[in-house]
Write an enzyme that holds these catalytic residues in place. Sequence first.
Site, PDB file in Angstrom:
ATOM      1  N   LYS A   1       3.703   0.927  -5.177  1.00  0.00           N
ATOM      2  CA  LYS A   1       2.877  -0.210  -4.768  1.00  0.00           C
ATOM      3  C   LYS A   1       1.533  -0.250  -5.482  1.00  0.00           C
ATOM      4  O   LYS A   1       0.998  -1.325  -5.753  1.00  0.00           O
ATOM      5  CB  LYS A   1       2.664  -0.192  -3.254  1.00  0.00           C
TER       6      LYS A   1
ATOM      7  N   GLU B   1      -6.302  -1.530   2.013  1.00  0.00           N
ATOM      8  CA  GLU B   1      -6.442  -2.975   1.801  1.00  0.00           C
ATOM      9  C   GLU B   1      -7.193  -3.581   2.965  1.00  0.00           C
ATOM     10  O   GLU B   1      -7.100  -3.092   4.091  1.00  0.00           O
ATOM     11  CB  GLU B   1      -5.063  -3.636   1.712  1.00  0.00           C
TER      12      GLU B   1
ATOM     13  N   HIS C   1       7.155  -5.278  11.406  1.00  0.00           N
ATOM     14  CA  HIS C   1       6.976  -5.484   9.960  1.00  0.00           C
ATOM     15  C   HIS C   1       8.263  -5.855   9.243  1.00  0.00           C
ATOM     16  O   HIS C   1       8.344  -5.751   8.022  1.00  0.00           O
ATOM     17  CB  HIS C   1       6.361  -4.253   9.283  1.00  0.00           C
TER      18      HIS C   1
ATOM     19  N   ARG D   1      15.457  -6.915  -6.148  1.00  0.00           N
ATOM     20  CA  ARG D   1      16.855  -7.022  -5.707  1.00  0.00           C
ATOM     21  C   ARG D   1      17.040  -8.368  -5.027  1.00  0.00           C
ATOM     22  O   ARG D   1      16.082  -9.115  -4.846  1.00  0.00           O
ATOM     23  CB  ARG D   1      17.144  -5.913  -4.701  1.00  0.00           C
TER      24      ARG D   1
END
Lengths: 504, 504, 177, 177
Positions: free
Chosen positions: A120, A202, A237, A293
């Site tokens: 990430k 973040e 999530h 994907r």
Amino acid sequence: MTGRKIRKLLIANRGEIALRVIRTARAMGIATVAVYSDADRSAAHALAADEAIALGASEPAHSYLNIAAIIRAARASGADAIHPGYGFLSERPEFARAVRDHELIFVGPPAKVMAALGDKVAARRLAVKAGTPVVPGVETGELGAARKFADRAGYPILVKAAAGGGGRGMRVVGEASALEAALVAAAREAQAAFGDGRVFLEKYLARPRHVEIQLLGDRHGEVVAFGERDCSIQRRHQKIIEEAPAPGLAEATRTRMVEAALALARAAGYQNAGTAEFLLDGDEFYFLEVNARLQVEHPVTELRFGRDLVAEQLRIAAGERVGAPPEPRGCAIECRINAEDPEHDFRPATGRVASLTLPAGPGVRVDTHLGVGAEVSPHYDSLAAKLIAYGADREEARARMVAALEEFSLVGIRTTAALLRDVIASEAFARADLSTHFLEEHMPRWRPDDGATRAALIAAALVAEGRLGATRGGESANGAAGGAAKARPSPWTALAGFATGGRR
Amino acid sequence: MTGRKIRKLLIANRGEIALRVIRTARAMGIATVAVYSDADRSAAHALAADEAIALGASEPAHSYLNIAAIIRAARASGADAIHPGYGFLSERPEFARAVRDHELIFVGPPAKVMAALGDKVAARRLAVKAGTPVVPGVETGELGAARKFADRAGYPILVKAAAGGGGRGMRVVGEASALEAALVAAAREAQAAFGDGRVFLEKYLARPRHVEIQLLGDRHGEVVAFGERDCSIQRRHQKIIEEAPAPGLAEATRTRMVEAALALARAAGYQNAGTAEFLLDGDEFYFLEVNARLQVEHPVTELRFGRDLVAEQLRIAAGERVGAPPEPRGCAIECRINAEDPEHDFRPATGRVASLTLPAGPGVRVDTHLGVGAEVSPHYDSLAAKLIAYGADREEARARMVAALEEFSLVGIRTTAALLRDVIASEAFARADLSTHFLEEHMPRWRPDDGATRAALIAAALVAEGRLGATRGGESANGAAGGAAKARPSPWTALAGFATGGRR
Amino acid sequence: MRLRRIDGGPACEVEILACDGKSIRVTIDGVEIAGEIEPAADGGAVLRIDGRRTRVAGARARHAIQVAAGPAAFEFVTVEGRVGGAHHGLAAAEVAAPMPGKVLRVLVEEGAVVAHGQGLIVLEAMKMETTIAAESDATVKKIRVSTGDAVDHGQILIEFSPAPANPSAPESPAQGE
Amino acid sequence: MRLRRIDGGPACEVEILACDGKSIRVTIDGVEIAGEIEPAADGGAVLRIDGRRTRVAGARARHAIQVAAGPAAFEFVTVEGRVGGAHHGLAAAEVAAPMPGKVLRVLVEEGAVVAHGQGLIVLEAMKMETTIAAESDATVKKIRVSTGDAVDHGQILIEFSPAPANPSAPESPAQGE
């Protein structure tokens, strides 16, 4: 770089996605090879394929995550390509590499692209380089830098695992005093889950929407976008409702998002189907990650664009060029019916399907591997069925979805279908008041409504009296298990002969 | 002429079309009332509606053709509109009139428009007046005029009933000597079938295609066309395969056909959904008739245009205006799976569904009222299920249809599914060599192929040994009828314990 | 009969007064409800009550009754006796397994007095630990399972008898019954 | 066992030699066939023979075995004995009803000698009359139904014995067996 026709495709997956890939392959004249674990010996995907090869024990590590066994199955069957589906090995660069090392076609991006996007922090850097906005953050979990960033950006902030996924290694930190503990806990969790304890920070967006762009890239450097999807409604999530187009999204914002996604994909050298995920906060959007994907929610894009994305994947993998995307039309919504208990924090539910009624009708598509007698075991994910509704506009799609969910009936395993019905029928969903906190905001402490509970109690009493329903496995107690047509008691007999009952 | 919102809709029909109308009404927030005959007491449409009202005995004359009983049901339930479906009373002007006389909305054209179009001779005159080409013919069965016409036009010629439908009262006459007898026989048959012995003559087209235009007209005088359908493949003058668009149709011909259909509809003052049918012979087309109702094959148009034609019907009936049709996209094919024996002249088959597997997947729609335990009785028509496949192009739709037909499985009633599979998979269909004689030309004396017969023999032997399958009504002999999950024998047990068998 | 959702909560007394294959009359906790019922060929039925149509289907599992009412799925167990808030302060006379699993730990002993909310048994199911807690104050009458047992949906784990009289409890006026 | 399609035609001798839940070996009219079989949870199975996959499902009706092989539906009856062209010239030892219906007329009597193609029984089914004809020369041994009887799919209507010896028939060399 030259194309190679795919003649036989091995599907390294199970469940609805394996079945869905098999269907497209069959319609394209491509022979199919299923692989299955011990638990899936008579599962729908194993039965549907032209050939089916056992991988090993039910635990994923011995079967659907067993790279060596899958490669062996491909070679034994003479398959020339492997489709990874989603989940399992679909985003493991070592799998893509192993497939290509055996001179098989991997239906997905090259291993090195996958590796670059899987981290990430690396993906975030790539996005910044490509000029794509990212959530303000800092690429380290070092306490000093983290504290400095958090003080500047303001709490709450989000701690995320660099190797993350599925919400693991993620922590929302509400105040400065909790930061250090959260960094430690997230790193520990990430280390345990991914073998990589790196975390980063973040800014926490309070009420974002999740909007993503469907991408298709070919081996000749061309990348195109097939519009966006709004996947804001989530539990733990993970998405449960997705739709296309994203309602209320300003055309200018949509255009900027598509351009950002394309720039990123070109910078990464992206190939095959993939999705760039963004958080949307008002008119501002921020890059989240690329899923290298096919997504679970790809059918909403298929219905809106009239294209088969698995067919596109297979053509791209065979070296064909992507064409310009067609004009989108109408609106499509997907509901993921999970084998989970929506009254108890969505804990996974297991069991065997005793009876099943699937919805149908104009604009309704159902992607499922379940049928009467099928078992949902604890080994695999909880997705039981995807309902997808298309409409000329959002309101038609929404109304069809409500009607479709009301037609859905499953006995034997708890599912989220009734909750989904209430979400889609809600006034908040109708006016597209979407955010990743939709469930907490609009469906706190959900329970089935009183009318359903009352009907269920009556039905249960009828079952207890042997007057209604199937015993496990589909045998009917309602007169339907009789002999030949003429002798068979009508469905009436059982109830008709039953004048008074109860406590005698 | 002012609009009236529909709040509760009675569906004066049964089977798949009643279910299909109920689904759309429900998605539009309209309450539904089903009517049913004794045979249909627990039929799918009766169960699906919000209310269900008994009409009478199973024979159509006592139930689905019983105008008084249907009007009574509408009034008793407080319905404000009636949808007639197709067949039964859908094209009976006296029914449309009775509905309107009771201040209910009839979802279809006005009775007088229906009456004008129901008479084939009158409709033919209307077409001529509107400038639409008709098959050369003569509007009389009088022997002298008939002989004169036939000599001029050349044999073979066709004798048709003015009040005709479904191929009754129709005769192909190959030579002059057979003319008189054919006229007499056709008139007798027409008198018996329709109470109207009038016949007329048309030139017999040797190898025509059947192409039709979907029309929608509103109460404000606007009529629009939703493209064409090719319905050439028929058995006993009834369609079994339909597709849109018509393959290979020259754009100029299509435009002329659409214009002719619109001119005719405007001349007739047409309202609601209807279809203008044409014979196509090379680039020449000839008006055949107008069907003043929804067609069985309307789903192919729905998939191609992304619109719900039943919803359009209901909106038009409520006084709304038709909009411009959207741009069509892709290709759609429908197969009618009939409960008939394709090895014996399509004679109707009856029985109870012992097991049923319906196809699914991207681009596949199934419209059916059948489920396990459902009965196909001799009282009603033989339509068991409609499979509709959509594709980005004809080849994708065709390939998906082949795959869908191969997924279809029904035990308990013979159907045409295997024949349809062979038709769709044939080279002749692939190159769209379509004509109304397709079956005679390409599938004479059809039989299931040897591989299927071999598999069937093996399956039958396993059933005879109690090793496979359900007894009538869905109870599984294959281990699936066991007790609770843990105790239940796996589907393996039955077969696994069976090492040697045969004649003991 | 008395039906309770498998996860606990109050039991309901459901009695089918009449069911002639077209109309149905039942009482739920004494309240009479009338409606229509249409059996379907597949073993399910359609209930129409107060203008609301619900497709129901059901199956008997070993320890539970599983039903669907529209898209909602329920699991019930039949429980005995007329226990409840008005009777000895016991929410239910037994506790059942809400899911299949393995008994990891039994936290109480027979004869023990447990308080509302107190942990009784830890189950492992779907690789997660779930603690089954007491729904009311009670005395543990019988423990029907042991550590390591595999248990099925709705299987009775523990039977209760009422908690010893406690003059400070608000239910005390009813205790003399 | 001997299986014949319900509408007539030749009978096939099918023998299941082995079926262990994964592989299957059968003989059809003496020809051995091997393949794979996977039972499905719904009571059907998938057969894979010579690279061809076929979904099969089946049910036992009162007088017939109904099966589906992919989209194709079949109805079989089990017939007795090793009859056939090589044995007395009899196509089948009995004739079965190809559909449910009512016996309108019986056209022959017990003991009568019938010729190939000769009408035996008229059935009314689906409001149409269907005449059941003899598939080979035969002697009517037993008539199992009467005018007015309702008959089901596959119900045996008439049993045959071989036709009397006829020196002109081409099968005559086999008749001494």
